[in-house]
Structures are given as C-alpha cells and as structure tokens.
Motif scaffolding. Structure first.
Motif, PDB file in Angstrom:
ATOM      1  N   ARG A  29      41.442  15.949  36.200  1.00  0.00           N
ATOM      2  CA  ARG A  29      41.144  15.388  37.656  1.00  0.00           C
ATOM      3  C   ARG A  29      41.986  15.945  38.855  1.00  0.00           C
ATOM      4  O   ARG A  29      41.723  15.430  39.809  1.00  0.00           O
ATOM      5  N   GLU A  30      42.453  16.999  38.547  1.00  0.00           N
ATOM      6  CA  GLU A  30      43.341  17.528  39.652  1.00  0.00           C
ATOM      7  C   GLU A  30      42.542  18.799  40.031  1.00  0.00           C
ATOM      8  O   GLU A  30      42.235  19.463  39.318  1.00  0.00           O
ATOM      9  N   THR A  31      42.938  19.103  41.384  1.00  0.00           N
ATOM     10  CA  THR A  31      42.631  20.424  42.217  1.00  0.00           C
ATOM     11  C   THR A  31      43.629  21.227  42.327  1.00  0.00           C
ATOM     12  O   THR A  31      44.563  20.826  42.826  1.00  0.00           O
ATOM     13  N   PHE A  32      43.532  22.539  41.782  1.00  0.00           N
ATOM     14  CA  PHE A  32      44.722  23.697  41.985  1.00  0.00           C
ATOM     15  C   PHE A  32      43.981  24.712  42.836  1.00  0.00           C
ATOM     16  O   PHE A  32      42.777  24.906  42.825  1.00  0.00           O
ATOM     17  N   ALA A  33      45.068  25.501  43.243  1.00  0.00           N
ATOM     18  CA  ALA A  33      44.580  26.661  43.894  1.00  0.00           C
ATOM     19  C   ALA A  33      45.554  27.993  43.493  1.00  0.00           C
ATOM     20  O   ALA A  33      46.654  27.696  43.417  1.00  0.00           O
ATOM     21  N   LEU A  34      44.858  28.913  43.801  1.00  0.00           N
ATOM     22  CA  LEU A  34      45.468  30.437  43.447  1.00  0.00           C
ATOM     23  C   LEU A  34      45.169  31.322  44.519  1.00  0.00           C
ATOM     24  O   LEU A  34      44.091  31.291  44.819  1.00  0.00           O
ATOM     25  N   GLY A  35      46.051  32.070  44.948  1.00  0.00           N
ATOM     26  CA  GLY A  35      45.928  33.073  46.109  1.00  0.00           C
ATOM     27  C   GLY A  35      45.081  34.270  45.644  1.00  0.00           C
ATOM     28  O   GLY A  35      44.847  34.622  44.311  1.00  0.00           O
ATOM     29  N   ILE A  36      43.801  34.336  46.474  1.00  0.00           N
ATOM     30  CA  ILE A  36      42.733  35.435  45.747  1.00  0.00           C
ATOM     31  C   ILE A  36      43.110  36.646  45.566  1.00  0.00           C
ATOM     32  O   ILE A  36      42.565  37.331  44.899  1.00  0.00           O
ATOM     33  N   LEU A  37      44.462  37.163  46.314  1.00  0.00           N
ATOM     34  CA  LEU A  37      44.672  38.551  46.199  1.00  0.00           C
ATOM     35  C   LEU A  37      45.044  39.000  44.729  1.00  0.00           C
ATOM     36  O   LEU A  37      45.179  39.892  44.120  1.00  0.00           O
ATOM     37  N   SER A  38      45.499  37.618  43.911  1.00  0.00           N
ATOM     38  CA  SER A  38      46.145  37.855  42.509  1.00  0.00           C
ATOM     39  C   SER A  38      44.872  37.762  41.735  1.00  0.00           C
ATOM     40  O   SER A  38      44.689  37.986  40.276  1.00  0.00           O
ATOM     41  N   ILE A  39      43.339  37.302  42.030  1.00  0.00           N
ATOM     42  CA  ILE A  39      42.240  37.193  41.118  1.00  0.00           C
ATOM     43  C   ILE A  39      41.583  38.396  41.232  1.00  0.00           C
ATOM     44  O   ILE A  39      41.324  38.896  42.005  1.00  0.00           O
ATOM     45  N   LYS A  40      41.031  39.085  39.975  1.00  0.00           N
ATOM     46  CA  LYS A  40      40.373  40.102  39.797  1.00  0.00           C
ATOM     47  C   LYS A  40      38.982  39.580  39.569  1.00  0.00           C
ATOM     48  O   LYS A  40      37.873  40.308  40.069  1.00  0.00           O
ATOM     49  N   GLU A  41      38.633  38.658  38.717  1.00  0.00           N
ATOM     50  CA  GLU A  41      37.205  38.358  38.528  1.00  0.00           C
ATOM     51  C   GLU A  41      37.350  36.700  37.714  1.00  0.00           C
ATOM     52  O   GLU A  41      38.046  36.375  37.432  1.00  0.00           O
ATOM     53  N   ILE A  42      35.991  36.226  37.749  1.00  0.00           N
ATOM     54  CA  ILE A  42      35.761  35.086  37.100  1.00  0.00           C
ATOM     55  C   ILE A  42      34.542  35.242  36.098  1.00  0.00           C
ATOM     56  O   ILE A  42      33.735  35.730  36.331  1.00  0.00           O
ATOM     57  N   LEU A  43      34.864  34.855  34.815  1.00  0.00           N
ATOM     58  CA  LEU A  43      34.220  35.264  33.796  1.00  0.00           C
ATOM     59  C   LEU A  43      33.453  33.676  33.181  1.00  0.00           C
ATOM     60  O   LEU A  43      34.244  32.707  33.204  1.00  0.00           O
TER      61      LEU A  43
END
Length: 180
Positions: A29-43
């Motif tokens: 039930r919690e919302t988290f966030a990650l900096g987009i610079l570390s994200i390569k893709e979403i599968l």
C-alpha cells in the motif's frame, strides 16, 4: 557564448532536470520512487528462473537479450511478505554502480505509477525512526500532492556486496541444515 558552451549548458540543465525525475511505483500500500537515471527499462512480469540456495528476496533470473539478470523481490528485501503477482506486476530493470563496475538488476514491483518531477525543495531527509523499511534504504521523502513518496537509495537497496553476503549466508545455512 560559443556554440560548444551553449550545448554544454543545455546538457547540464537537462541532466539536472533528469536528476529531479523519479519513477514511482507501488509495493503493498506504499508508494516508492527511484531516480530515472538508474532505470534502464520496465518489463511485463514473467516468472524468473529460480536458482537454488538463494536468499528469499532473490526470485531468480530473467533473460534480457541473452544476459541473465537477477531479479530481486523488493517486498522480501524489505523484510515483508511477497505480494501476489497480478496483471500490473512489473520488473523494473535498474543499473547500479559499484566503483567502476556496473550491475544490471531487476526488481519486482506491484505496479508502476508514473514519472514525476520532484524538486529538491520538496524532498525531506529520511526519518531516523518509524519508517517501514531500513532507514539507510531511504534517500529522502518526496512531497507529492500532499502525500509522501519514499525515495529509495538504489545503491543501498541493491548493494551487491550486501546481497552477496546474504546469498553466501543462505547457502551456508542450507549446507548446515542438509548436514544435520
């Protein structure tokens, strides 16, 4: 201003803009966030290939264009029960750096929300107590639409050395249990 200087200034503004952007996602039930610079893709989620004697938070590996990418269950990494897989469950592929080495790791999330820009002025320090996860996993608390989003420190949450130690401890306990 020369053309090269103008291009560098524009790239610097773009980089700072990217540093304020975060991919938000849900775990439980919690919302988290990650900096987009570390994200390569979403599968889209597909069951990873399990690997024996791994800690509970490592679900296995997925094939990403011929490379075996370990998949971490963030709920289990945070010491919680894994949530059931649904149509919205995704694997977010993240690149972390340890010194000069880069590592690609997938993390299972219940659902991806959106990319948000959170200005530095709207980010509070991590709480020293009362958080539902380890304080060192939290980079800050972003204020978004009157609510807090937990901004994760990707290098701490997915610390390769710590996960290797936990994997070794899990393997060692498996050996001890099977010898008993």
């Amino acid at each position: 201003m020369t053309t090269a200087t103008a291009v560098l200034a524009e790239q610097d503004i773009e980089r700072r803009h990217d540093q304020n952007q975060y991919l938000t996602f849900v775990l439980g039930r919690e919302t988290f966030a990650l900096g987009i610079l570390s994200i390569k893709e979403i599968l889209e989620y597909s069951a990873p290939t399990e690997i024996p004697m791994m800690p509970a938070f490592i679900r296995g590996v997925v094939n990403l264009r011929g490379a075996a990418v370990p998949v971490v269950d963030l709920c289990a990494r945070f010491g919680r029960q894994s949530t059931p897989v649904t149509k919205k469950t995704c694997v977010v592929i993240i690149e972390t750096r340890v010194g000069e080495e880069s590592h690609v790791i997938g993390v299972v999330v219940d659902a991806v929300n959106e990319v948000l820009e959170i200005p530095h002025s709207d980010i509070e320090p991590a709480p020293s107590f009362g958080a539902s996860i380890r304080a060192d996993f939290i980079q800050g608390m972003g204020k978004v639409r009157g609510k807090f989003v937990i901004i994760l420190d990707v290098d701490r949450v997915l610390c390769i050395e710590e996960m290797e130690m936990l994997t070794q401890a899990s393997a060692d306990s498996g050996v001890v249990q099977s010898a008993a």
